[in-house]
Design a protein around this motif. Structure first.
Motif, PDB file in Angstrom:
ATOM      1  N   UNK A   1       0.650  -1.243   0.420  1.00  0.00           N
ATOM      2  CA  UNK A   1       0.083  -0.270   0.074  1.00  0.00           C
ATOM      3  C   UNK A   1       0.859   1.073  -0.451  1.00  0.00           C
ATOM      4  N   UNK A   2       0.316   2.564  -0.962  1.00  0.00           N
ATOM      5  CA  UNK A   2       1.184   3.708  -0.710  1.00  0.00           C
ATOM      6  C   UNK A   2       0.890   5.229   0.197  1.00  0.00           C
ATOM      7  N   UNK A   3       1.395   5.132   0.276  1.00  0.00           N
ATOM      8  CA  UNK A   3       1.026   6.844   0.916  1.00  0.00           C
ATOM      9  C   UNK A   3       1.392   7.708   1.284  1.00  0.00           C
ATOM     10  N   UNK A   4       0.322   9.034   1.356  1.00  0.00           N
ATOM     11  CA  UNK A   4       0.767  10.617   0.693  1.00  0.00           C
ATOM     12  C   UNK A   4       1.009  11.282   2.077  1.00  0.00           C
ATOM     13  N   UNK A   5       2.003  11.638   2.207  1.00  0.00           N
ATOM     14  CA  UNK A   5       1.515  12.640   4.054  1.00  0.00           C
ATOM     15  C   UNK A   5       0.946  11.812   4.978  1.00  0.00           C
ATOM     16  N   UNK A   6       0.996  10.010   4.799  1.00  0.00           N
ATOM     17  CA  UNK A   6       0.084   9.046   6.052  1.00  0.00           C
ATOM     18  C   UNK A   6      -1.003   9.359   5.550  1.00  0.00           C
ATOM     19  N   UNK A   7      -1.518   9.744   4.297  1.00  0.00           N
ATOM     20  CA  UNK A   7      -2.991   9.545   3.624  1.00  0.00           C
ATOM     21  C   UNK A   7      -2.935   8.175   2.843  1.00  0.00           C
ATOM     22  N   UNK A   8      -3.253   6.813   2.689  1.00  0.00           N
ATOM     23  CA  UNK A   8      -3.600   6.084   1.788  1.00  0.00           C
ATOM     24  C   UNK A   8      -3.774   5.787   0.342  1.00  0.00           C
ATOM     25  N   UNK A   9      -3.507   6.607  -0.713  1.00  0.00           N
ATOM     26  CA  UNK A   9      -3.755   6.525  -1.574  1.00  0.00           C
ATOM     27  C   UNK A   9      -4.042   5.549  -2.496  1.00  0.00           C
ATOM     28  N   UNK A  10      -2.801   4.527  -2.663  1.00  0.00           N
ATOM     29  CA  UNK A  10      -3.543   3.070  -3.518  1.00  0.00           C
ATOM     30  C   UNK A  10      -2.539   2.086  -3.144  1.00  0.00           C
ATOM     31  N   UNK A  11      -3.367   0.842  -3.181  1.00  0.00           N
ATOM     32  CA  UNK A  11      -2.925  -0.378  -3.424  1.00  0.00           C
ATOM     33  C   UNK A  11      -2.023  -1.317  -4.525  1.00  0.00           C
ATOM     34  N   UNK A  12      -1.280  -1.490  -4.506  1.00  0.00           N
ATOM     35  CA  UNK A  12      -0.471  -2.569  -5.906  1.00  0.00           C
ATOM     36  C   UNK A  12      -0.481  -4.072  -5.657  1.00  0.00           C
ATOM     37  N   UNK A  13      -0.283  -4.617  -6.555  1.00  0.00           N
ATOM     38  CA  UNK A  13      -0.117  -6.269  -6.669  1.00  0.00           C
ATOM     39  C   UNK A  13       0.620  -6.372  -7.831  1.00  0.00           C
ATOM     40  N   UNK A  14       2.119  -6.539  -7.169  1.00  0.00           N
ATOM     41  CA  UNK A  14       2.725  -7.376  -9.138  1.00  0.00           C
ATOM     42  C   UNK A  14       2.788  -8.617  -9.039  1.00  0.00           C
ATOM     43  N   UNK A  15       2.756  -9.143 -10.045  1.00  0.00           N
ATOM     44  CA  UNK A  15       3.168 -10.379 -10.693  1.00  0.00           C
ATOM     45  C   UNK A  15       3.962 -10.715 -11.311  1.00  0.00           C
ATOM     46  N   UNK A  16       5.663 -11.284 -10.606  1.00  0.00           N
ATOM     47  CA  UNK A  16       6.919 -11.851 -11.727  1.00  0.00           C
ATOM     48  C   UNK A  16       6.482 -12.943 -11.806  1.00  0.00           C
ATOM     49  N   UNK A  17       6.938 -13.790 -13.213  1.00  0.00           N
ATOM     50  CA  UNK A  17       7.006 -14.945 -13.854  1.00  0.00           C
ATOM     51  C   UNK A  17       8.035 -15.857 -12.126  1.00  0.00           C
ATOM     52  N   UNK A  18       8.321 -17.075 -11.542  1.00  0.00           N
ATOM     53  CA  UNK A  18       8.768 -17.432 -10.990  1.00  0.00           C
ATOM     54  C   UNK A  18      10.034 -17.657 -10.946  1.00  0.00           C
ATOM     55  N   UNK A  19      10.246 -18.169 -12.172  1.00  0.00           N
ATOM     56  CA  UNK A  19      12.018 -18.511 -12.372  1.00  0.00           C
ATOM     57  C   UNK A  19      12.668 -17.153 -12.985  1.00  0.00           C
ATOM     58  N   UNK A  20      12.125 -15.814 -13.049  1.00  0.00           N
ATOM     59  CA  UNK A  20      12.207 -14.346 -12.862  1.00  0.00           C
ATOM     60  C   UNK A  20      12.855 -13.918 -11.866  1.00  0.00           C
ATOM     61  N   UNK A  21      12.151 -14.540 -10.403  1.00  0.00           N
ATOM     62  CA  UNK A  21      12.450 -13.472  -9.747  1.00  0.00           C
ATOM     63  C   UNK A  21      12.818 -14.120  -8.480  1.00  0.00           C
ATOM     64  N   UNK A  22      13.018 -15.847  -8.088  1.00  0.00           N
ATOM     65  CA  UNK A  22      13.494 -16.334  -7.483  1.00  0.00           C
ATOM     66  C   UNK A  22      14.264 -16.012  -7.108  1.00  0.00           C
ATOM     67  N   UNK A  23      15.063 -16.178  -6.354  1.00  0.00           N
ATOM     68  CA  UNK A  23      16.503 -16.186  -5.228  1.00  0.00           C
ATOM     69  C   UNK A  23      17.372 -14.645  -6.112  1.00  0.00           C
ATOM     70  N   UNK A  24      16.568 -13.631  -6.046  1.00  0.00           N
ATOM     71  CA  UNK A  24      16.973 -12.272  -6.283  1.00  0.00           C
ATOM     72  C   UNK A  24      16.105 -11.815  -5.550  1.00  0.00           C
ATOM     73  N   UNK A  25      17.285  -9.913  -5.203  1.00  0.00           N
ATOM     74  CA  UNK A  25      16.563  -9.255  -4.091  1.00  0.00           C
ATOM     75  C   UNK A  25      15.231  -8.838  -4.502  1.00  0.00           C
ATOM     76  N   UNK A  26      14.606  -8.868  -6.167  1.00  0.00           N
ATOM     77  CA  UNK A  26      13.034  -8.727  -6.238  1.00  0.00           C
ATOM     78  C   UNK A  26      12.308  -9.367  -4.644  1.00  0.00           C
ATOM     79  N   UNK A  27      12.988 -10.548  -4.317  1.00  0.00           N
ATOM     80  CA  UNK A  27      12.255 -11.501  -3.537  1.00  0.00           C
ATOM     81  C   UNK A  27      12.440 -10.937  -2.325  1.00  0.00           C
ATOM     82  N   UNK A  28      13.319  -9.977  -1.949  1.00  0.00           N
ATOM     83  CA  UNK A  28      13.242  -9.664  -0.413  1.00  0.00           C
ATOM     84  C   UNK A  28      11.685  -7.992  -0.698  1.00  0.00           C
ATOM     85  N   UNK A  29      11.681  -8.428   0.759  1.00  0.00           N
ATOM     86  CA  UNK A  29      10.818  -6.773   0.959  1.00  0.00           C
ATOM     87  C   UNK A  29      11.514  -5.683   0.588  1.00  0.00           C
ATOM     88  N   UNK A  30      12.597  -5.114   0.434  1.00  0.00           N
ATOM     89  CA  UNK A  30      13.435  -3.901  -0.303  1.00  0.00           C
ATOM     90  C   UNK A  30      14.098  -4.168  -1.271  1.00  0.00           C
TER      91      UNK A  30
END
Length: 262
Positions: A152-181
């Motif tokens: 969820x994204x916030x601006x000045x503490x106010x929620x403005x959007x919620x997003x879900x990114x989907x990536x092929x697992x063979x591409x994203x597994x064991x990479x920084x993309x799989x980390x929270x940051x």
């Protein structure tokens, strides 16, 4: 009781076939549009409006409820009715995913927040592997598993959007993309570091009324719609590398597009 400032609100038209509460709503809406009541300003109280227009309290409440259902005002219990802020952020589609921003370590959301002079935040972060829906699978070329990044994204503490990114697992597994940051520049910067240089995006946009869960997540006022955007990112080889399903508060953004003349 003090009278309202002269000229801010007019009088009712007894010859009009428009309902009285709608006439009152029209006058308040017009006063807001003229700037007589600015963003965050408190509207006249029910008692002041009753005295000014010579109507019942229920009529005034119906007028205020009409403005609230339009998302123009919000009511705070025990405090009054206030003009809601207008969209603070302009999303310029032709610029927000420019490579120069990623090279500077900025995600699209941070770029927009900086331009608006707002403080960006991200919360409700969840990263996990899962089976994609049929729609997401079709957009990504039918992978059996995906990495899903919810936030969820916030601006000045106010929620403005919620997003879900989907990536092929063979591409994203064991990479920084799989980390929270995933690091500076976000997941698009990491994709390009992995050799998936971004070529173009396809976006589908529609407006609709929010679900109960979306109202809760984005803390939406009554009557405020959402913008539902599905974006698919493609690399230079034509592979779909991400699908981002985003729900935005319609009163938080202005969507801007630059279109070629030919």
């Amino acid at each position: 009781m003090a009278a309202l400032p002269s000229g801010v609100l007019g009088s009712l038209d007894p010859t009009s076939d428009r309902a009285v509460f709608r006439q009152i709503a029209d006058q308040l809406r017009d006063a807001i549009d003229r700037g007589s009541f600015t963003e965050g300003a408190k509207l006249p109280s029910e008692s002041e409006l009753v005295e000014h227009f010579g109507v019942s309290r229920m009529t005034v409440r119906n007028a205020l409820s009409m403005l609230q259902s339009e998302g123009l005002v919000s009511s705070e219990h025990g405090k009054g009715v206030f003009v809601r802020p207008r969209p603070p952020v302009r999303r310029l589609a032709s610029d927000r995913f420019a490579r120069r921003h990623r090279e500077q370590g900025k995600s699209a959301f941070i770029v927009e927040a900086d331009a608006a002079g707002s403080r960006p935040e991200v919360d409700n972060l969840e990263v996990k592997e899962e089976r994609p829906t049929a729609d997401v699978s079709a957009r990504l070329g039918a992978p059996r598993r995906v990495l899903a990044r919810r936030r969820r994204y916030l601006l000045d503490g106010r929620p403005v959007e919620f997003a879900v990114s989907y990536l092929p697992l063979d591409l994203a597994r064991d990479t920084p993309i799989a980390q929270p940051n995933p690091g500076p520049g976000g997941i698009y910067a990491r994709l390009e570091e992995l050799g998936h240089h971004l070529d173009h995006f396809e976006e589908e946009i529609r407006a609709r009324m929010p679900s109960p869960q979306e109202v809760k997540t984005l803390q939406l006022a009554s009557g405020v719609p959402v913008i539902h955007l599905i974006r698919t990112a493609f690399d230079t080889k034509g592979r779909a590398v991400e699908v981002c399903d985003t729900v935005m508060a319609a009163d938080a953004y202005v969507l801007s597009y630059q279109l070629p003349a030919t």
